[in-house]
Design a protein around this motif. Structure first.
Motif, PDB file in Angstrom:
ATOM      1  N   MET A 270     -44.152 -41.392  15.963  1.00 60.73           N
ATOM      2  CA  MET A 270     -45.330 -41.611  16.803  1.00 60.73           C
ATOM      3  C   MET A 270     -44.964 -41.474  18.275  1.00 60.73           C
ATOM      4  SD  MET A 270     -46.892 -44.969  14.876  1.00 60.73           S
ATOM      5  CE  MET A 270     -47.130 -44.994  13.091  1.00 60.73           C
ATOM      6  N   SER A 271     -45.726 -40.668  19.007  1.00 53.83           N
ATOM      7  CA  SER A 271     -45.483 -40.456  20.428  1.00 53.83           C
ATOM      8  C   SER A 271     -46.408 -41.316  21.276  1.00 53.83           C
ATOM      9  CB  SER A 271     -45.683 -38.978  20.801  1.00 53.83           C
ATOM     10  OG  SER A 271     -44.626 -38.186  20.311  1.00 53.83           O
ATOM     11  N   LEU A 272     -45.843 -41.917  22.324  1.00 53.67           N
ATOM     12  CA  LEU A 272     -46.605 -42.763  23.242  1.00 53.67           C
ATOM     13  C   LEU A 272     -46.180 -42.448  24.677  1.00 53.67           C
ATOM     14  CD1 LEU A 272     -45.976 -46.112  21.323  1.00 53.67           C
ATOM     15  CD2 LEU A 272     -48.093 -44.779  21.246  1.00 53.67           C
ATOM     16  N   GLY A 273     -47.154 -42.396  25.584  1.00 51.59           N
ATOM     17  CA  GLY A 273     -46.823 -42.195  26.992  1.00 51.59           C
ATOM     18  C   GLY A 273     -46.849 -40.739  27.408  1.00 51.59           C
ATOM     19  N   CYS A 274     -45.982 -40.402  28.353  1.00 49.88           N
ATOM     20  CA  CYS A 274     -46.010 -39.068  28.972  1.00 49.88           C
ATOM     21  C   CYS A 274     -45.765 -37.954  27.957  1.00 49.88           C
ATOM     22  CB  CYS A 274     -44.953 -38.993  30.071  1.00 49.88           C
ATOM     23  SG  CYS A 274     -45.287 -40.054  31.491  1.00 49.88           S
ATOM     24  N   LYS A 275     -46.392 -36.820  28.224  1.00 53.04           N
ATOM     25  CA  LYS A 275     -46.239 -35.638  27.376  1.00 53.04           C
ATOM     26  C   LYS A 275     -44.790 -35.156  27.390  1.00 53.04           C
ATOM     27  CE  LYS A 275     -47.827 -31.625  28.802  1.00 53.04           C
ATOM     28  NZ  LYS A 275     -48.787 -30.576  29.197  1.00 53.04           N
ATOM     29  N   GLY A 276     -44.350 -34.596  26.266  1.00 52.75           N
ATOM     30  CA  GLY A 276     -43.006 -34.050  26.171  1.00 52.75           C
ATOM     31  C   GLY A 276     -43.000 -32.744  25.412  1.00 52.75           C
ATOM     32  N   ILE A 277     -41.821 -32.183  25.258  1.00 56.26           N
ATOM     33  CA  ILE A 277     -41.618 -30.992  24.433  1.00 56.26           C
ATOM     34  C   ILE A 277     -40.717 -31.381  23.271  1.00 56.26           C
ATOM     35  CG2 ILE A 277     -40.563 -28.697  24.298  1.00 56.26           C
ATOM     36  CD1 ILE A 277     -41.415 -28.211  27.146  1.00 56.26           C
ATOM     37  N   PHE A 278     -41.135 -31.026  22.064  1.00 57.72           N
ATOM     38  CA  PHE A 278     -40.374 -31.293  20.851  1.00 57.72           C
ATOM     39  C   PHE A 278     -39.902 -29.972  20.270  1.00 57.72           C
ATOM     40  CE2 PHE A 278     -40.221 -31.738  16.197  1.00 57.72           C
ATOM     41  CZ  PHE A 278     -39.397 -32.850  16.052  1.00 57.72           C
ATOM     42  N   LEU A 279     -38.651 -29.931  19.857  1.00 61.43           N
ATOM     43  CA  LEU A 279     -38.077 -28.739  19.228  1.00 61.43           C
ATOM     44  C   LEU A 279     -37.760 -29.035  17.772  1.00 61.43           C
ATOM     45  CD1 LEU A 279     -35.393 -27.652  21.891  1.00 61.43           C
ATOM     46  CD2 LEU A 279     -37.699 -26.720  21.613  1.00 61.43           C
ATOM     47  N   ILE A 280     -38.127 -28.122  16.875  1.00 62.67           N
ATOM     48  CA  ILE A 280     -37.653 -28.201  15.494  1.00 62.67           C
ATOM     49  C   ILE A 280     -37.083 -26.846  15.116  1.00 62.67           C
ATOM     50  CG2 ILE A 280     -39.967 -27.727  14.524  1.00 62.67           C
ATOM     51  CD1 ILE A 280     -38.984 -29.527  12.109  1.00 62.67           C
ATOM     52  N   GLY A 281     -35.825 -26.872  14.652  1.00 67.64           N
ATOM     53  CA  GLY A 281     -35.136 -25.640  14.299  1.00 67.64           C
ATOM     54  C   GLY A 281     -34.927 -25.521  12.808  1.00 67.64           C
ATOM     55  N   GLY A 282     -33.712 -25.151  12.424  1.00 65.28           N
ATOM     56  CA  GLY A 282     -33.392 -24.978  11.017  1.00 65.28           C
ATOM     57  C   GLY A 282     -32.223 -25.843  10.608  1.00 65.28           C
ATOM     58  N   LYS A 283     -31.572 -25.472   9.512  1.00 58.43           N
ATOM     59  CA  LYS A 283     -30.480 -26.276   8.976  1.00 58.43           C
ATOM     60  C   LYS A 283     -29.176 -26.075   9.731  1.00 58.43           C
ATOM     61  CE  LYS A 283     -32.464 -26.493   4.326  1.00 58.43           C
ATOM     62  NZ  LYS A 283     -32.247 -26.248   2.880  1.00 58.43           N
ATOM     63  N   SER A 284     -29.152 -25.148  10.660  1.00 59.29           N
ATOM     64  CA  SER A 284     -28.005 -24.992  11.550  1.00 59.29           C
ATOM     65  C   SER A 284     -28.525 -24.794  12.972  1.00 59.29           C
ATOM     66  CB  SER A 284     -27.127 -23.812  11.139  1.00 59.29           C
ATOM     67  OG  SER A 284     -27.615 -22.592  11.668  1.00 59.29           O
ATOM     68  N   ARG A 285     -27.664 -25.036  13.931  1.00 58.80           N
ATOM     69  CA  ARG A 285     -28.051 -24.873  15.339  1.00 58.80           C
ATOM     70  C   ARG A 285     -28.229 -23.407  15.719  1.00 58.80           C
ATOM     71  NH1 ARG A 285     -26.993 -29.802  18.106  1.00 58.80           N
ATOM     72  NH2 ARG A 285     -25.620 -31.201  16.930  1.00 58.80           N
ATOM     73  N   ASP A 286     -27.803 -22.508  14.844  1.00 61.26           N
ATOM     74  CA  ASP A 286     -27.921 -21.083  15.153  1.00 61.26           C
ATOM     75  C   ASP A 286     -29.326 -20.541  14.933  1.00 61.26           C
ATOM     76  OD1 ASP A 286     -25.186 -20.804  15.800  1.00 61.26           O
ATOM     77  OD2 ASP A 286     -24.679 -20.694  13.669  1.00 61.26           O
ATOM     78  N   ILE A 287     -30.186 -21.318  14.285  1.00 57.92           N
ATOM     79  CA  ILE A 287     -31.552 -20.866  14.032  1.00 57.92           C
ATOM     80  C   ILE A 287     -32.426 -21.229  15.225  1.00 57.92           C
ATOM     81  CG2 ILE A 287     -33.567 -21.132  12.527  1.00 57.92           C
ATOM     82  CD1 ILE A 287     -31.607 -21.809  10.262  1.00 57.92           C
ATOM     83  N   PRO A 288     -33.120 -20.263  15.830  1.00 60.69           N
ATOM     84  CA  PRO A 288     -33.963 -20.558  16.999  1.00 60.69           C
ATOM     85  C   PRO A 288     -35.038 -21.583  16.653  1.00 60.69           C
ATOM     86  CG  PRO A 288     -33.655 -18.192  16.764  1.00 60.69           C
ATOM     87  CD  PRO A 288     -33.109 -18.822  15.511  1.00 60.69           C
ATOM     88  N   PRO A 289     -35.193 -22.618  17.459  1.00 57.46           N
ATOM     89  CA  PRO A 289     -36.200 -23.646  17.172  1.00 57.46           C
ATOM     90  C   PRO A 289     -37.583 -23.253  17.660  1.00 57.46           C
ATOM     91  CG  PRO A 289     -34.979 -24.267  19.121  1.00 57.46           C
ATOM     92  CD  PRO A 289     -34.359 -22.984  18.627  1.00 57.46           C
ATOM     93  N   VAL A 290     -38.583 -23.933  17.118  1.00 59.06           N
ATOM     94  CA  VAL A 290     -39.966 -23.816  17.564  1.00 59.06           C
ATOM     95  C   VAL A 290     -40.233 -24.956  18.549  1.00 59.06           C
ATOM     96  CG1 VAL A 290     -42.393 -23.848  16.850  1.00 59.06           C
ATOM     97  CG2 VAL A 290     -40.657 -22.758  15.387  1.00 59.06           C
ATOM     98  N   ALA A 291     -40.859 -24.642  19.679  1.00 60.49           N
ATOM     99  CA  ALA A 291     -41.171 -25.653  20.699  1.00 60.49           C
ATOM    100  C   ALA A 291     -42.650 -25.992  20.641  1.00 60.49           C
ATOM    101  CB  ALA A 291     -40.807 -25.140  22.086  1.00 60.49           C
TER     102      ALA A 291
END
Length: 357
Positions: A270-291
């Motif tokens: 649950m998000s509260l307060g100021c807007k932010g950016i969330f990243l979700i990628g894949g099972k390794s850090r080499d997969i480009p995430p979605v912002a």
């Protein structure tokens, strides 16, 4: 997980790390003052705008689909990330304000643990102390102590004795006393834990640690939200929660939440307060995430394959134009709520609720 840690060259080259650096707050120094460096936000998904557009014309961007649940808000999913659910505006303004207050006043209360425990031991009523302009002072044999004047906050012999004093009292103590304003400690509050306590040193849940029960209302809210990610008839049981606190420039580095025994149940975020950016990628850090943007009242669910994905928060927006907290400002307009308003104008709080077993 907070801030920027020294990274190897390999980490610097990963797709996830590049995305973090792309959206992180940097400053350009000018002769007059520091100016935030412009950031290209054109690729950041805005589920609020998508929801508004969908209600107008029923259309959705490629790669995004919507499902209808038993509550009013639409739930959006990413075809690229099975098990990921985004519920924009899931919490009412009243609910947001309630959990902001709880996150600052009751959730960090001992025996719940916070990031301050390692240095100061448990701190009682930190938010109230900051509001009353108190300072935390370490007592030792050089510092005269009148127990009638102080609030004892730590009885563990393994820790120094730290007590809250009025600022005037703090100034009158001898210079050998270590002290820190409560307002500074509040701004340095990074996490607190509810329910089953997470042991950061051992990276597991320690069921032997004392803790305060997660409020029934928060358990019911999490159960209602989690239903969108569960088969019909299955129920989510809130057993533990980690509350993250973000200020200007704070980040949450890419990580995977993998310490729970039962991965079949979602994490309710649950998000509260100021807007932010969330990243979700894949099972390794080499997969480009979605912002994507996360605003106050938004809820994210991560279940199934999404539980195994790296995710993080590289940026929050605290400027008036982008923070998008006008509804919170109206709700916190009473004089009694001025301390909450002052805090949330430059902060974001995230409550992550989990079923452990």
């Amino acid at each position: 997980m907070y801030g920027s840690n020294p990274s190897t060259d390999d980490e610097e080259r990963t797709a996830f790390r590049k995305a973090e650096k792309k959206y992180k707050l940097y400053y350009d120094n000018t002769r007059k003052k520091k100016q935030p460096r412009p950031v290209d936000l054109s690729e950041v998904i805005d589920f609020k705008s998508i929801s508004e557009s969908y209600h107008r014309n029923g259309e959705l961007p490629s790669g995004i689909f919507a499902i209808q649940c038993d509550f009013d808000s639409l739930v959006f999913c990413l075809e690229s990330h099975p098990g990921f659910y985004f519920i924009p505006g899931a919490l009412t303004v009243e609910e947001q304000c309630r959990w902001i207050k709880e996150s600052l006043t009751s959730f960090p209360q001992p025996p719940n643990r916070t990031n301050h425990n390692a240095i100061y031991g448990p701190l009682q009523d930190l938010f109230a102390a900051a509001k009353d302009n108190k300072a935390l002072i370490q007592e030792d044999k050089h510092c005269g102590t009148n127990n009638s004047e102080v609030e004892i906050i730590q009885n563990d012999i393994n820790f120094p004795k730290w007590n809250f004093f009025d600022q005037s009292g703090a100034l009158s103590r001898e210079v050998t006393c270590k002290s820190v304003p409560a307002s500074v400690l509040l701004r340095k509050l990074r996490w607190s834990t509810l329910g089953l306590q997470f042991d950061w040193s051992k990276r597991n849940y320690n069921i032997s640690l004392p803790h305060n029960k997660i409020p029934d209302a928060l358990c019911l809210l999490a159960e209602r939200m989690a239903a969108a990610a569960l088969p019909s008839g299955e129920v989510f049981q809130a057993e533990a929660a980690i509350v993250n606190y973000f200020g200007l420039g704070d980040t949450l580095g890419g990580h995977v939440d993998d310490m729970e025994k039962d991965w079949s149940k979602p994490i309710v975020s649950m998000s509260l307060g100021c807007k932010g950016i969330f990243l979700i990628g894949g099972k390794s850090r080499d997969i480009p995430p979605v912002a994507m943007f996360v605003r106050s009242g938004d809820v994210i669910l991560m279940a199934g394959q999404a539980r195994e994905c790296f995710h993080g928060v590289p940026r929050i927006f605290t400027d008036k134009e982008h923070a998008e907290i006008s509804s919170l400002e109206l709700q916190f307009s009473d004089e009694d709520d001025s301390a909450f308003l002052e805090y949330i104008r430059t902060s974001r709080i995230n409550i992550n609720i989990r079923q452990v077993f």
